[in-house]
Design an enzyme around this catalytic site. Structure first.
Site, mmCIF file in Angstrom:
data_model
loop_
_atom_site.group_PDB
_atom_site.id
_atom_site.type_symbol
_atom_site.label_atom_id
_atom_site.label_comp_id
_atom_site.label_asym_id
_atom_site.label_seq_id
_atom_site.Cartn_x
_atom_site.Cartn_y
_atom_site.Cartn_z
ATOM 1 N N HIS A 74 -57.191 4.795 80.461
ATOM 2 C CA HIS A 74 -58.359 4.849 79.595
ATOM 3 C C HIS A 74 -59.131 6.147 79.759
ATOM 4 C CE1 HIS A 74 -60.509 2.973 83.150
ATOM 5 N NE2 HIS A 74 -61.463 3.813 82.754
ATOM 6 N N ASP A 85 -53.199 0.167 81.818
ATOM 7 C CA ASP A 85 -54.150 1.236 82.143
ATOM 8 C C ASP A 85 -53.535 2.340 82.996
ATOM 9 O OD1 ASP A 85 -56.489 2.577 81.923
ATOM 10 O OD2 ASP A 85 -57.655 1.254 83.231
ATOM 11 N N SER A 103 -63.867 4.643 87.868
ATOM 12 C CA SER A 103 -62.555 4.563 87.221
ATOM 13 C C SER A 103 -61.688 5.754 87.587
ATOM 14 C CB SER A 103 -62.708 4.509 85.696
ATOM 15 O OG SER A 103 -63.011 3.227 85.256
#
Length: 407
Positions: A236, A267, A355
């Protein structure tokens, strides 16, 4: 056609300066944390001393006990690997709280062989293969219509169930999903009162990797089948395959991602590293535990000790949860929900901005931060209570045909 501003705002602007192994050496090609060797270097310790200290804090034990725990885990994992090489029929394995590896044996004969290897054994009612089959059916249903009220669902080897975590069931897709899940009887365990999940992102300033005005964590360095250097990160982070910059200078360009907002996603993603640049081989701990060298990517079993590096919460530790986890990510800007499969869960605390952060167990790289509970707040300590989901690195390496860069 380009997406609206809302999508860009959700751009997983993941400020994890050293989401993984990129450090000051990225733009210059120098590796981080390396020092000149003396003419007669001393034997390196089995584990990074600083990481032993962090894990001791996490486990609430002495550093000596932490080293002994890592030794036991490594020894048991080697024995389990030998059993699989010898084609002993097993159905997965997991660590218990006391650090014992329990192997699910397919039958009494296999259990006898497991015990002969010095490991604990049990013959489960279902086991990994049957649970994977049930979860695959739930995945297929969720991918047709994302169940917003279901945070995650995964195979839990310890309880011998597929565990479904629910944050609410007001929408039709969630009710239909839960009906399908419960049709499997006690093979499915439903846990209510959970939080909604989101990919963890923040807006700059202060990034290590920037693109189109946003920022993200850097993942691991690897090389493809042709020997070209690539960056492995959370998919992402590079959904639109942007040019990536470090300290204002381009160092890589996104080439592949398996993440797309509102559609079936995994992901993981990669970027081509420009000539003259490289990704460091040490994970930063933000001064908590020195730097941790990456020496491989052997997957740690459920229950193994685990730490992660990320800008927002820095160096936090916990344990591996389950693998083959599916989640529903809720878009904070009003976009569609996204079902992501193939993740792993952990008790490592993360927040928005982590992230892409690097997960590591001992000196074995495990994966990159994907997301976590929307309202989770870590307490600033290494062993902050919490949870998160990460993209297993070994799956990304296998999917893209890559070889991890190691020391």
């Amino acid at each position: 056609m380009k997406h609206s501003r809302k999508k860009n705002a959700r751009r997983y602007i993941v400020a994890a300066s050293i989401g993984a192994l990129l450090s000051a050496g990225v733009a210059t090609g120098a590796y981080a944390g390396t020092t000149e060797e003396s003419s007669a270097p001393a034997a390196a310790p089995a584990y990074q001393p600083e990481m032993v200290k962090a894990l001791a804090t996490t486990l609430g034990v002495s550093e000596k006990a932490a080293v002994e725990r890592l030794d036991r885990e490594a020894d048991q994992q080697d024995r389990f690997a030998e059993l699989r090489e010898d084609r002993v029929s097993t159905l997965g394995a997991f660590f218990t709280k006391d650090g014992s590896l329990v192997v699910n044996a397919a039958d009494a004969g296999a259990a006898k062989e497991v015990r002969a290897a010095g490991l604990k054994a049990r013959v489960p009612e279902r086991g990994e293969s049957e649970l994977d089959r049930i979860k695959a059916q739930l995945d297929a249903k969720a991918l047709k219509s994302a169940p917003a009220g279901v945070s995650a669902w995964s195979v839990d080897l310890a309880s011998d169930t597929v565990t479904v975590e629910v944050n609410g069931d007001s929408d039709a897709a969630t009710r239909s999903f839960l009906k399908a899940a419960k049709s499997n009887g006690d093979a499915v365990r439903v846990v209510r009162g959970q939080e909604k999940l989101e990919t963890q992102a923040v807006v700059p300033p202060g990034s290590r990797m920037t693109f189109n005005g946003y920022l993200c964590s850097v993942g691991y360095g690897a090389k493809d089948r042709n020997g070209k250097q690539v960056l492995v990160t959370a998919g992402h982070c590079i959904e639109d395959l942007p040019e990536l910059a470090y300290n204002g200078t381009r160092f890589a360009k996104g080439t592949h991602t398996r993440f797309a907002l509102g559609t079936r996603s995994v992901d993981m993603g990669i970027a081509a590293v420009d000539a003259g640049n490289s990704i460091g081989l040490d994970v930063t701990t933000y001064g908590r535990a020195g730097t941790v060298p990456v020496k491989g990517s052997k997957r740690a079993p459920s229950g193994a000790a685990l730490c992660k590096s990320g800008q927002t919460t820095n160096w936090t530790c916990g344990k591996v949860g389950s693998y083959n986890v599916s989640v529903t990510y809720t878009d904070q800007n009003g976009g569609p929900d996204t079902v992501v499969t193939g993740l792993a869960s952990s008790s490592v605390c993360t927040q928005g901005g982590d992230s892409g952060g690097a997960y590591i167990s001992g000196d074995q790289a495990q994966g990159m931060t994907s997301g976590g509970p929307s309202n989770q707040r870590c307490n600033g300590q290494v062993n902050s209570p919490g949870s998160s989901y990460f993209q297993p690195l070994d799956d990304a390496l296998a999917y893209y045909g890559l070889t991890l860069n190691t020391k």
